[in-house]
Design a protein around this motif. Structure first.
Motif, PDB file in Angstrom:
ATOM      1  N   PRO A  55       0.803  -1.228   0.000  1.00  0.00           N
ATOM      2  CA  PRO A  55       0.000   0.000   0.000  1.00  0.00           C
ATOM      3  C   PRO A  55       0.837   1.280   0.000  1.00  0.00           C
ATOM      4  CG  PRO A  55      -0.955  -1.602   1.480  1.00  0.00           C
ATOM      5  CD  PRO A  55       0.364  -2.161   1.036  1.00  0.00           C
ATOM      6  N   LEU A  56       1.917   1.310   0.780  1.00  0.00           N
ATOM      7  CA  LEU A  56       2.739   2.519   0.804  1.00  0.00           C
ATOM      8  C   LEU A  56       3.380   2.790  -0.550  1.00  0.00           C
ATOM      9  CD1 LEU A  56       4.440   2.362   4.323  1.00  0.00           C
ATOM     10  CD2 LEU A  56       2.709   3.981   3.523  1.00  0.00           C
ATOM     11  N   PRO A  77      -6.310  -7.384   3.882  1.00  0.00           N
ATOM     12  CA  PRO A  77      -5.907  -6.225   4.691  1.00  0.00           C
ATOM     13  C   PRO A  77      -5.091  -5.181   3.938  1.00  0.00           C
ATOM     14  CG  PRO A  77      -5.576  -8.255   5.924  1.00  0.00           C
ATOM     15  CD  PRO A  77      -5.952  -8.649   4.525  1.00  0.00           C
ATOM     16  N   ARG A  78      -4.270  -5.593   2.988  1.00  0.00           N
ATOM     17  CA  ARG A  78      -3.453  -4.589   2.293  1.00  0.00           C
ATOM     18  C   ARG A  78      -4.317  -3.646   1.462  1.00  0.00           C
ATOM     19  NH1 ARG A  78       1.195  -6.603  -1.422  1.00  0.00           N
ATOM     20  NH2 ARG A  78       1.673  -7.657   0.479  1.00  0.00           N
ATOM     21  N   GLU A  80      -7.420  -2.797   2.291  1.00  0.00           N
ATOM     22  CA  GLU A  80      -8.035  -1.928   3.305  1.00  0.00           C
ATOM     23  C   GLU A  80      -7.047  -0.861   3.760  1.00  0.00           C
ATOM     24  OE1 GLU A  80     -10.093  -3.817   6.542  1.00  0.00           O
ATOM     25  OE2 GLU A  80     -10.738  -5.464   5.252  1.00  0.00           O
ATOM     26  N   GLU A  81      -5.797  -1.242   3.937  1.00  0.00           N
ATOM     27  CA  GLU A  81      -4.766  -0.279   4.340  1.00  0.00           C
ATOM     28  C   GLU A  81      -4.591   0.794   3.268  1.00  0.00           C
ATOM     29  OE1 GLU A  81       0.012  -0.097   5.383  1.00  0.00           O
ATOM     30  OE2 GLU A  81      -0.942  -2.052   5.156  1.00  0.00           O
ATOM     31  N   LEU A  82      -4.579   0.394   2.009  1.00  0.00           N
ATOM     32  CA  LEU A  82      -4.470   1.342   0.907  1.00  0.00           C
ATOM     33  C   LEU A  82      -5.620   2.352   0.951  1.00  0.00           C
ATOM     34  CD1 LEU A  82      -3.361   2.282  -1.893  1.00  0.00           C
ATOM     35  CD2 LEU A  82      -4.919   0.599  -2.886  1.00  0.00           C
ATOM     36  N   THR A  84      -7.481   3.229   3.516  1.00  0.00           N
ATOM     37  CA  THR A  84      -7.349   4.085   4.693  1.00  0.00           C
ATOM     38  C   THR A  84      -6.313   5.176   4.459  1.00  0.00           C
ATOM     39  OG1 THR A  84      -8.008   2.264   6.123  1.00  0.00           O
ATOM     40  CG2 THR A  84      -6.853   4.100   7.170  1.00  0.00           C
ATOM     41  N   LEU A  85      -5.173   4.799   3.886  1.00  0.00           N
ATOM     42  CA  LEU A  85      -4.143   5.793   3.579  1.00  0.00           C
ATOM     43  C   LEU A  85      -4.677   6.843   2.596  1.00  0.00           C
ATOM     44  CD1 LEU A  85      -1.068   3.424   3.201  1.00  0.00           C
ATOM     45  CD2 LEU A  85      -1.339   5.201   4.940  1.00  0.00           C
TER      46      LEU A  85
END
Length: 186
Positions: A55-56, A77-78, A80-82, A84-85
């Motif tokens: 994601p980062l 989850p990755r 979802e993390e993307l 959220t970021l």
């Protein structure tokens, strides 16, 4: 609408059941945007799919350039993390368009997040779909397709195709009733 949200929202969640048309909506929005950009003499807005990337790294690649990143399905989850970021501006000015089940990711909210819900088709919409595939159709056929599909566009298309394949002439409500799941694509 999706086109209006691109460039203003950081995250657009296309909500709906499988077969509701989320992918089709994203594809049509991409095409419409490309045609609009061409008509206005602008370079096409970059539009790509989320791959198996951190994601980062994804937000770093997007940050600073107007573009769209499409996430086909949010199941890990990755992704979802993307989202959220991106909702917090990390990918700005890019927009992330993600396909999710209805009500998914309730914590993802705020001014930067737009939710577009794709509900089931009503009888009038199923009638238009049937007519677009077959020409003129009778109301009984349309109602039979709507009941059998439960308003799911993908299933409605498969039912119309299967009923047409089994019919001797124009498909009827009886052809839909006789399908019983046979002849439908999975």
């Amino acid at each position: 609408t999706l086109l209006a949200a691109i460039g203003t929202a950081r995250v657009v969640l296309l909500e709906g059941a499988p077969g509701a048309g989320k992918s089709r909506l994203a594809d049509e929005a991409r095409r419409a945007r490309q045609l609009d950009d061409a008509a206005r003499g602008r370079p096409a807005l970059p539009w790509r799919s989320f791959a198996d990337e951190a994601p980062l790294a994804a937000v770093a690649a997007l940050a600073g350039t107007p573009s769209v990143l499409e996430v086909g399905r949010v199941v890990e989850p990755r992704a979802e993390e993307l989202l959220t970021l991106a909702a917090h501006g990390a990918a700005s000015p890019a927009t992330i368009v993600a396909e999710v089940e209805e009500g998914a990711l309730p914590a993802l909210a705020g001014d930067a997040v737009v939710r577009i819900r794709l509900g089931p088709l009503d009888v009038a919409a199923v009638a238009r779909l049937c007519a677009s595939m077959l020409g003129e159709v009778d109301a009984d056929f349309t109602r039979a397709v709507e009941r059998a599909a439960g308003g799911n566009p993908r299933l409605a298309v498969e039912i119309v195709r299967a009923a047409s394949a089994r019919a001797a002439g124009r498909p009827s409500a009886e052809d839909v009733g006789a399908l019983d799941g046979h002849g439908l694509a999975g």
